[in-house]
Design an enzyme around this catalytic site. Structure first.
Site, PDB file in Angstrom:
ATOM      1  N   GLY A  51       0.920  -1.269   0.103  1.00  0.00           N
ATOM      2  CA  GLY A  51      -0.097  -0.091   0.018  1.00  0.00           C
ATOM      3  C   GLY A  51       0.863   1.283   0.064  1.00  0.00           C
ATOM      4  O   GLY A  51       1.895   1.145  -0.190  1.00  0.00           O
ATOM      5  N   LEU A  52       0.356   2.297   0.294  1.00  0.00           N
ATOM      6  CA  LEU A  52       1.059   3.715   0.333  1.00  0.00           C
ATOM      7  C   LEU A  52       2.272   3.611   1.142  1.00  0.00           C
ATOM      8  O   LEU A  52       3.378   3.974   0.860  1.00  0.00           O
ATOM      9  CB  LEU A  52       0.118   4.687   0.792  1.00  0.00           C
ATOM     10  CG  LEU A  52      -0.920   5.082  -0.238  1.00  0.00           C
ATOM     11  CD1 LEU A  52      -1.534   6.511   0.488  1.00  0.00           C
ATOM     12  CD2 LEU A  52      -0.215   5.533  -1.754  1.00  0.00           C
ATOM     13  N   GLY A  54       4.105   0.843   2.491  1.00  0.00           N
ATOM     14  CA  GLY A  54       4.990  -0.210   1.853  1.00  0.00           C
ATOM     15  C   GLY A  54       5.628  -0.013   0.370  1.00  0.00           C
ATOM     16  O   GLY A  54       6.919  -0.072   0.260  1.00  0.00           O
ATOM     17  N   SER A 293     -17.039   8.861   0.788  1.00  0.00           N
ATOM     18  CA  SER A 293     -15.936   9.878   1.280  1.00  0.00           C
ATOM     19  C   SER A 293     -16.645  10.744   2.285  1.00  0.00           C
ATOM     20  O   SER A 293     -17.554  11.354   2.309  1.00  0.00           O
ATOM     21  CB  SER A 293     -15.388  10.528  -0.146  1.00  0.00           C
ATOM     22  OG  SER A 293     -14.511  11.586   0.424  1.00  0.00           O
ATOM     23  N   ARG A 339     -14.884  12.299  13.192  1.00  0.00           N
ATOM     24  CA  ARG A 339     -15.459  10.974  12.983  1.00  0.00           C
ATOM     25  C   ARG A 339     -16.313  10.243  14.133  1.00  0.00           C
ATOM     26  O   ARG A 339     -17.520   9.975  14.041  1.00  0.00           O
ATOM     27  CB  ARG A 339     -14.641  10.059  12.247  1.00  0.00           C
ATOM     28  CG  ARG A 339     -14.379  10.463  10.589  1.00  0.00           C
ATOM     29  CD  ARG A 339     -13.185   9.547  10.227  1.00  0.00           C
ATOM     30  NE  ARG A 339     -13.007  10.223   8.809  1.00  0.00           N
ATOM     31  CZ  ARG A 339     -12.166   9.329   8.115  1.00  0.00           C
ATOM     32  NH1 ARG A 339     -11.396   8.342   8.577  1.00  0.00           N
ATOM     33  NH2 ARG A 339     -11.838   9.957   6.733  1.00  0.00           N
ATOM     34  N   HIS A 410     -14.238   1.365  10.125  1.00  0.00           N
ATOM     35  CA  HIS A 410     -13.281   1.865   8.879  1.00  0.00           C
ATOM     36  C   HIS A 410     -11.744   1.678   9.061  1.00  0.00           C
ATOM     37  O   HIS A 410     -11.209   1.156   8.456  1.00  0.00           O
ATOM     38  CB  HIS A 410     -13.593   3.363   8.805  1.00  0.00           C
ATOM     39  CG  HIS A 410     -12.958   4.039   7.476  1.00  0.00           C
ATOM     40  ND1 HIS A 410     -12.907   3.339   6.305  1.00  0.00           N
ATOM     41  CD2 HIS A 410     -12.238   5.185   7.844  1.00  0.00           C
ATOM     42  CE1 HIS A 410     -12.207   4.299   5.715  1.00  0.00           C
ATOM     43  NE2 HIS A 410     -11.513   5.214   6.314  1.00  0.00           N
ATOM     44  N   GLU A 434      -0.886   2.206   8.714  1.00  0.00           N
ATOM     45  CA  GLU A 434      -1.698   1.771   9.879  1.00  0.00           C
ATOM     46  C   GLU A 434      -1.406   0.637  10.379  1.00  0.00           C
ATOM     47  O   GLU A 434      -2.120   0.401  11.479  1.00  0.00           O
ATOM     48  CB  GLU A 434      -3.204   1.260   8.912  1.00  0.00           C
ATOM     49  CG  GLU A 434      -4.443   1.297   9.553  1.00  0.00           C
ATOM     50  CD  GLU A 434      -5.591   0.962   8.963  1.00  0.00           C
ATOM     51  OE1 GLU A 434      -6.816   0.698   9.669  1.00  0.00           O
ATOM     52  OE2 GLU A 434      -5.493   0.830   7.812  1.00  0.00           O
ATOM     53  N   ARG A 444      -8.963   8.949  14.300  1.00  0.00           N
ATOM     54  CA  ARG A 444      -7.994   9.510  13.199  1.00  0.00           C
ATOM     55  C   ARG A 444      -8.874  10.597  12.726  1.00  0.00           C
ATOM     56  O   ARG A 444      -9.894  10.432  11.942  1.00  0.00           O
ATOM     57  CB  ARG A 444      -7.636   8.386  12.382  1.00  0.00           C
ATOM     58  CG  ARG A 444      -6.831   9.157  11.177  1.00  0.00           C
ATOM     59  CD  ARG A 444      -6.318   8.187  10.171  1.00  0.00           C
ATOM     60  NE  ARG A 444      -7.355   7.271   9.665  1.00  0.00           N
ATOM     61  CZ  ARG A 444      -7.925   7.711   8.368  1.00  0.00           C
ATOM     62  NH1 ARG A 444      -7.761   9.005   8.030  1.00  0.00           N
ATOM     63  NH2 ARG A 444      -9.098   7.064   7.816  1.00  0.00           N
ATOM     64  N   LEU A 450      -3.395   8.832   4.649  1.00  0.00           N
ATOM     65  CA  LEU A 450      -2.573   8.817   3.409  1.00  0.00           C
ATOM     66  C   LEU A 450      -1.521   9.582   3.672  1.00  0.00           C
ATOM     67  O   LEU A 450      -0.308   9.167   3.331  1.00  0.00           O
ATOM     68  CB  LEU A 450      -3.421   9.404   2.328  1.00  0.00           C
ATOM     69  CG  LEU A 450      -4.751   8.756   1.800  1.00  0.00           C
ATOM     70  CD1 LEU A 450      -5.096   9.392   0.466  1.00  0.00           C
ATOM     71  CD2 LEU A 450      -4.534   7.226   1.716  1.00  0.00           C
TER      72      LEU A 450
END
Length: 646
Positions: A51-52, A54, A293, A339, A410, A434, A444, A450
């Site tokens: 992912g971002l 890694g 989103s 959130r 989430h 994460e 978060r 990201l």
């Protein structure tokens, strides 16, 4: 309660330098030992996950000259779950000149996490954020731009400035393609070796150091051992312990849980995030949930009817009979509260009987005012792909009828404990994105996942892992090393056990039942009684799993039932620890809401005198009492106070 765990020695982060917080990162980069370019070619690093976090780490370390071996269970690195992120990425650029700064991003993140994150790590994240955007623009990431060509920004929950950079509603996809291209460039250059369709099933620890992994080739079933001087886990979060979540169905906890069993402490496992903007559950047949989103809360207004049981078409309900409850309760932030606040507020109005849609588990997200104010073309330009996705899933046109949304699992703020260098309690094992616990506390803020993933991969890890690798190369290890052989044999024995049980229940049936237990007792609201019941039921269900699960097929073939079985077995152990962690933390903070700890008007009530610490858990054996190690949290730059968004 101590019958469920043992309290051990406290733990500290020894790596963050002393002195002013704004100077700590520069100090650490200078004090960390360096590895000269010629020596980097002699050093090897394994990275699990693409992912971002890694992909960016593998690309950066490969370009620096290290020998990198990368693993993912997908058929391509670009199918990592980061691709599903929609809304944006935060950075303290202050392009809007609206009062943003590195310090404000730091402050908002610490406050948004309800004062349960480490100041040093969060400040560094805020500093590095400004570099991430430049990196991504240079890679060609097509961020949205204003009419004059400057990068555009929008606002997200929990803040009063516009600092979120975005690419329509597909920011994660565009950022991952940027990182993927950087990774593929290094694969072509020969500095990174890519292993797709491989799943890490064990960590190899030799002489107390992480030296490799045991992986299963998911096509042939072959059990392989791979070795390196250091191991990096970038394997994402564990939200699928709840069965229904916004995560891809393959997301799991196995890589980090295997490391936990080998001695890496697991921090704050009960800190899970419930996202307020998901398409409501439509039936028992569902296997995952769909996220809409959070960026939609910029222009959409959230409301429910003032009276319970109002089944009229929402367009027929006049303004004076609608309750825009977030705007009413939290006037300063309105629909852009964090959130955890938005999710609990939605639960409360639904519990009052004012929810909408099937089962009354939904609230309206209405764009009528935005379309009237901006015009439909402008709304389409900002959110068109999200509206199209909603219409394909629900059959309803959100340009004409308000969306229906409801909270869902989430993101997970908990993860393996790491120090300032992102190293775990196992020397040589580093964790990014994460999969670690370090930056978000108990909640978060939107568009920060990201940011953390790319910060860790592009900027933080490459400047800290060298301090460890400078002592290498370490003694050679291979498949004949006793610890490596023992790890591989343990993996084979576990697989043989799962295949030999031949019971009467499917893996999915166990997973679904576990998910119900977790959502009911360790979800949006938790109580002592419920959590104790959950621990008891999880243990009973885990025992039944190991006696009555049916896994078809064999190991020496593509076998998705076997893959799921191993992951669900780990989810059982994680679920028990999550409930014990939630039970021991007798306060409400962020996404962890204990019904026994709330203010008169139903807000989360922290107890800083008792619980201002990171709970880092040590594994002592399946079904055994874990050991709790506390890392005290000291706030020098942000005053700890009860959060208010009113």
């Amino acid at each position: 309660m101590t019958e469920l765990f043992i309290e051990g020695d406290p733990i500290r982060d020894e790596k963050a330098p002393a002195g002013p917080i704004a100077e700590q990162w520069d100090k650490r980069r200078f004090s960390a030992k360096l590895v000269n370019p010629a020596n980097r070619r002699k050093l090897s690093v394994i990275i699990v996950g693409t992912g971002l976090a890694g992909a960016s780490a593998a690309a950066t370390l490969g370009e620096a000259g290290y020998k990198v071996t990368s693993f993912c269970y997908q058929d391509s690195p670009r199918r990592a779950h980061s691709i599903a992120a929609q809304g944006g990425i935060n950075a303290a650029k202050n392009y809007r000149n609206d009062g943003d700064s590195i310090y404000r991003l730091f402050y908002d993140t610490v406050k948004g996490g309800d004062f349960r994150s480490r100041e040093s790590n969060v400040y560094r994240l805020s500093q590095v954020s400004v570099e991430i955007i430049d990196q991504c623009v240079a890679q060609g990431v097509p961020f949205a731009r204003e009419y004059g060509g400057l990068l555009d920004n929008r606002s997200f929950g929990g803040v009063q400035v516009s600092r979120t950079f975005y690419a329509r509603g597909q920011t994660g996809q565009q950022l991952l393609i940027g990182a993927y291209q950087a990774l593929e460039r290094q694969i072509a250059a020969g500095t990174v070796e890519m292993n797709t369709r491989h799943e890490m099933l064990e960590l190899i620890v030799v002489d107390g150091k992480a030296r490799g992994i045991v992986a299963r080739d998911m096509v042939t079933g072959e059990i392989e051992t791979h070795f390196a001087d250091a191991v990096v886990l970038a394997s994402g979060g564990y939200g699928n312990v709840f069965y229904l979540s916004t995560n891809a169905m393959g997301c799991n906890v196995t890589a980090t849980w295997r490391a936990h069993r080998k001695g890496a402490l697991f921090a704050n496992p009960c800190f899970t995030q419930i996202h307020p903007t998901c398409i409501p559950v439509s039936g028992d047949y569902q296997s995952k949930l769909t996220l809409m989103s959070e960026s939609l809360r910029n222009d959409g207004r959230i409301w429910v009817p003032k009276e319970g049981g109002d089944a009229r078409d929402p367009r027929e309900i006049p303004e004076d009979e609608r309750d825009y409850y977030l705007e009413r309760i939290y006037p300063a932030f309105g629909n852009l509260v964090p959130r955890d606040i938005a999710s609990r507020a939605a639960k409360n109005v639904c519990d009052e009987g004012r929810g909408v849609g099937p089962g009354g588990l939904g609230v309206y997200l209405d764009f009528a005012d935005a379309i009237k104010r901006m015009g439909r073309p402008a709304v389409e330009a900002k959110y068109g792909n999200l509206f199209d996705m909603y219409q394909r899933i629900t059959g309803e046109n959100p340009y004409e009828v308000p969306m229906r949304i409801y909270p869902a699992v989430h993101y997970t703020m908990g993860g393996l404990w790491v120090d300032y260098d992102l190293q775990t309690t196992i020397p040589g094992l580093f964790v990014t994105g994460e999969a670690n616990f370090s930056d978000h506390g108990a909640n978060r803020l939107g568009a920060s996942a990201l940011m953390q993933g790319l910060a860790d991969g592009y900027f933080v890890l490459p400047n800290t892992i060298n301090d460890y690798l400078a002592a290498g190369p370490f003694d050679k290890v291979d498949e004949t090393t006793p610890e490596a052989k023992e790890a591989a044999d343990a993996v084979r024995a576990r697989i043989d056990k799962l295949l030999s049980i031949n019971g009467t229940r499917t893996v999915d049936s166990f997973h679904k039942e576990l998910g119900h237990i977790m959502w009911d007792y360790c979800g949006m609201e938790r109580t002592e009684e419920g959590l104790r019941k959950a621990v008891e039921r999880i243990r009973e269900l885990r025992d039944e799993f190991w006696q009555n699960v049916k896994v078809l097929g064999t190991n020496d073939e593509l076998n998705q039932a076997l893959e799921k079985a191993g992951r669900v077995a780990d989810f059982f152990e994680l679920a028990e620890l999550m409930c014990i962690d939630a039970l021991h933390r007798r306060e409400s903070c962020g996404g962890h809401f204990r019904a026994e700890s709330q203010t008169e008007d139903g807000e989360a009530l922290r107890h800083d005198d008792e619980f201002a610490y990171v709970a880092a858990w040590e594994f002592t054996g399946t079904g055994e009492r874990p050991v709790l190690h506390k890392e005290d949290l000291e706030y020098e730059y942000v005053e700890m106070k009860q959060r208010s968004y009113k």
